[in-house]
Structure formats: C-alpha cells, structure tokens
Design a protein around this motif. Structure first.
Motif, PDB file in Angstrom:
ATOM      1  N   THR A 116      19.127  62.968  60.325  1.00  0.00           N
ATOM      2  CA  THR A 116      18.119  62.814  59.291  1.00  0.00           C
ATOM      3  C   THR A 116      18.412  63.837  58.195  1.00  0.00           C
ATOM      4  O   THR A 116      19.189  64.777  58.422  1.00  0.00           O
ATOM      5  CB  THR A 116      16.702  63.041  59.854  1.00  0.00           C
ATOM      6  N   VAL A 160      13.519  56.887  60.982  1.00  0.00           N
ATOM      7  CA  VAL A 160      14.047  57.521  59.769  1.00  0.00           C
ATOM      8  C   VAL A 160      15.511  57.156  59.578  1.00  0.00           C
ATOM      9  O   VAL A 160      15.947  56.803  58.467  1.00  0.00           O
ATOM     10  CB  VAL A 160      13.867  59.053  59.844  1.00  0.00           C
ATOM     11  N   LEU A 206       7.764  63.339  60.681  1.00  0.00           N
ATOM     12  CA  LEU A 206       8.339  62.862  59.419  1.00  0.00           C
ATOM     13  C   LEU A 206       8.613  64.008  58.460  1.00  0.00           C
ATOM     14  O   LEU A 206       9.654  64.058  57.802  1.00  0.00           O
ATOM     15  CB  LEU A 206       7.386  61.854  58.767  1.00  0.00           C
ATOM     16  N   LEU A 210      12.258  64.592  56.938  1.00  0.00           N
ATOM     17  CA  LEU A 210      12.459  64.152  55.564  1.00  0.00           C
ATOM     18  C   LEU A 210      11.990  65.157  54.519  1.00  0.00           C
ATOM     19  O   LEU A 210      12.447  65.122  53.377  1.00  0.00           O
ATOM     20  CB  LEU A 210      11.718  62.828  55.331  1.00  0.00           C
TER      21      LEU A 210
END
Length: 348
Positions: A116, A160, A206, A210
C-alpha cells in the motif's frame, strides 16, 4: 559457529559493536526479552555481554539467532525494543517454520506481501497467509476467529491493493452495528457521521495505509463508501471490494441479503467472531448459520483463525484462551446438571 545434526544445533555469535545501552535495550528488564524468545522457540539462550550462545532444535536456533541479531540492529536506530515488537517478529518467524514443516503444495508457496502507499504488509502466520491467498483466489471469503487475528486489517489491505491496481472501482465498508438500524435517524449528522464510531477500526486501517488526506479525497469522490448493513437492501454491487465487518451480528436474513447483493467484478470479505454475538437473545447469528450453509460451495473461501493467531499484545491471546477454558467449564457444569436432573426424574 554452528554445529548441528538432524535434531539439535548450537549457534554462537557476537553482537557488534559492543554497546552496553543497546544490549540492555535488547535484553529487557531482567532479560525478559531474551526469555520471551527462548520460551517461544523452546531453546536455551546464554549470553555474557555481546557474546551469545543459542542451543536447541536446529530450525528454532536459526530463527532465534536471526531475531536477536535483527533486534540488535534495530537498537542502532534508537528503536525501543518491547515485548509487543518481539511478539510480532516471533509470529513472523513462525511463517517460515510452518512452511518448512509442511509437505503439501500449499506449503511451498512464498509468503504473500501486500503493498500500500504507506505500508508494506506481510501477513504473519500460516492462517493469515492462507487468508490473504483465499481472498486473492475467491470472490467471496469469510475470515472467522477471535479479536486481534488481523481479519479486518488484512481485508482492508487487500481492498486497498485491489483499488490501486484498478481491479475494482470502489471500496465499500459495511458493518451491522445493532444501533445502525432505524435508530440512526435520531442521531445527529449525515450518514457517515452517524455510523462513524462503528466503522472506526476500518477507518484506522485505511488511514495507516493511504493517509488521512487520501482517504478523505476518495470518500468525497465516492470511491470509498461507508454504509450500515440496513442500507444495502435493494442494491447490486458491481466492480467493488466490499468488506462486511463484525458479521456475527447479522441475522440469517441480513446475511442472505448481503451475499445476494454481489455483482460482476465484485469481491466480498466477511469477517466476524462467533463468540462475540450482540444480537437479542434467541436470535441466531447469520455468520454461524452461513458457515454450515456455504461450507461446500465452490468459489467461497473460509479461513478459521485460532487463539494462537492473535497478533496483538501477548496478553490478548492468553485472555482469549482463558475465556475459552471458562466457557468450556461452564458448559460441562450445565451438562452435568442436566444429566443429574434427568437421572433424578427417571428414578422418581
């Protein structure tokens, strides 16, 4: 120097450069960190200053040696060595041990790594590895087991990665909070604000992967969507990665409704712990029910996590174990009482 036969081995090495402060950080209070490693691998560790000797089963000696050397390198960067960090490294080492012991084709796969923007995530332990492989392979997956086993976190990581590869067009986060039904109408704020507390674990994951700004932007573009389970009725979900978290709190009807929303190009992951059901008494969990209904259906993966897979603080695993023992004792006592009552009734 390492001497070994088919069963035992001894590793002898020096940690360089010798630094009393770094060695103290590595060893922990009263050598607690070294004891944690030796207990996990069931080996013996001796050291005087920076001179170490590790003895025991050959494979365990190799892994323990690597972990000790790795931790010492971490101290050079100022890392504070904690029991939690060691716990995670030990579980990571268990992946290699498990795969080396297995002789099936599954056991010869290389460990899966999820990438990610903010983190590179390596699932820890055979069950986490198999869970991620199952998500990659199947369109519908169930991750079932106690808290702290990484079910939700890894599902978010897979979502993701799929989004960034353009395998899906959006990510939908769903949670059947008992309060997230009609009662939501009486709570202040918009839909996101009303159910935000129930989806916090998903948000946290998340944000780690991210970044806060990216997550906010994707939500504004409706690429990341949040929705209580009650709002899924009537929809068809296509080209999406859908995560239903805390699914033990679905009813049988809600679970069927959710699974029949799945459209083309969609991947769904359902997570839950059947030992923590918050439904009204007498209402059967949709997760417990679906485990029997779909167990033999092709294209659906089930991963069952155990207490040993817990990757939070080591105490969490022991707490879960203690609850299991207690519940087994209570069940045995109740069964004994029922048998005594039946026996007494038949005699009369």
């Amino acid at each position: 120097m390492t001497t070994a036969n088919t069963r035992t081995a001894q590793s002898e090495f020096y940690l360089e450069p010798e630094d009393a402060r770094r060695l103290s950080n590595l060893s922990g209070h009263l050598d607690s960190h070294i004891k944690q490693i030796s207990k996990h691998f069931q080996i013996r560790v001796f050291n005087r200053g920076n001179h170490f000797k590790v003895a025991g089963e050959a494979r365990s000696v190799d892994h323990a040696t690597q972990i000790i050397q790795r931790l010492y390198r971490e101290t050079h960067n100022g890392t504070d060595i904690t029991s939690e960090l060691i716990h995670l490294l030990l579980q990571e080492a268990d992946i290699d041990i498990a795969y080396n012991k297995q002789h099936s084709d599954e056991g010869h796969h290389k460990p899966v790594v999820l990438r990610t923007p903010k983190l590179i995530i390596k699932p820890r332990g055979p069950n986490q590895q198999n869970y991620v492989r199952s998500i990659i392979k199947n369109d519908i997956n169930f991750g079932i087991g106690p808290a702290g086993t990484g079910k939700t976190y890894l599902a978010v990581a897979c979502a993701v990665e799929a989004l960034l590869r353009d395998d899906v067009q959006k990510v939908i986060l769903v949670r059947p909070a008992v309060e997230a039904g009609e009662k939501l109408g009486f709570l202040p704020g918009d839909l996101a604000q009303k159910i935000d507390p129930y989806l916090r674990p998903l948000y946290d994951a998340l944000h780690e992967m991210l970044g806060y700004d990216k997550v906010t932007k994707l939500q504004e573009q409706n690429i990341i969507e949040i929705a209580p389970l009650a709002y899924m009725r009537g929809r068809t979900l296509s080209n999406a990665f859908v995560i239903l978290d805390e699914s033990q709190n679905t009813t049988k009807e809600q679970m069927k409704m959710f699974l029949t929303r799945i459209g083309f190009g969609t991947k769904a992951v359902v997570t839950g712990d059947i030992t923590q059901v918050d439904l009204p008494r007498g209402t059967r969990s949709g997760l417990a029910h679906i485990m029997h209904v779909l167990k033999d259906v092709d294209g659906i993966g089930f991963t069952q996590f155990a207490n040993k897979d817990v990757v939070r603080h080591p105490l969490v695993q022991r707490i879960v174990d203690a609850y299991d023992v207690h519940e087994a004792q209570v069940a045995a006592q109740n069964l004994k009482k029922e048998m005594e009552q039946k026996s007494g009734g038949s005699q009369s």
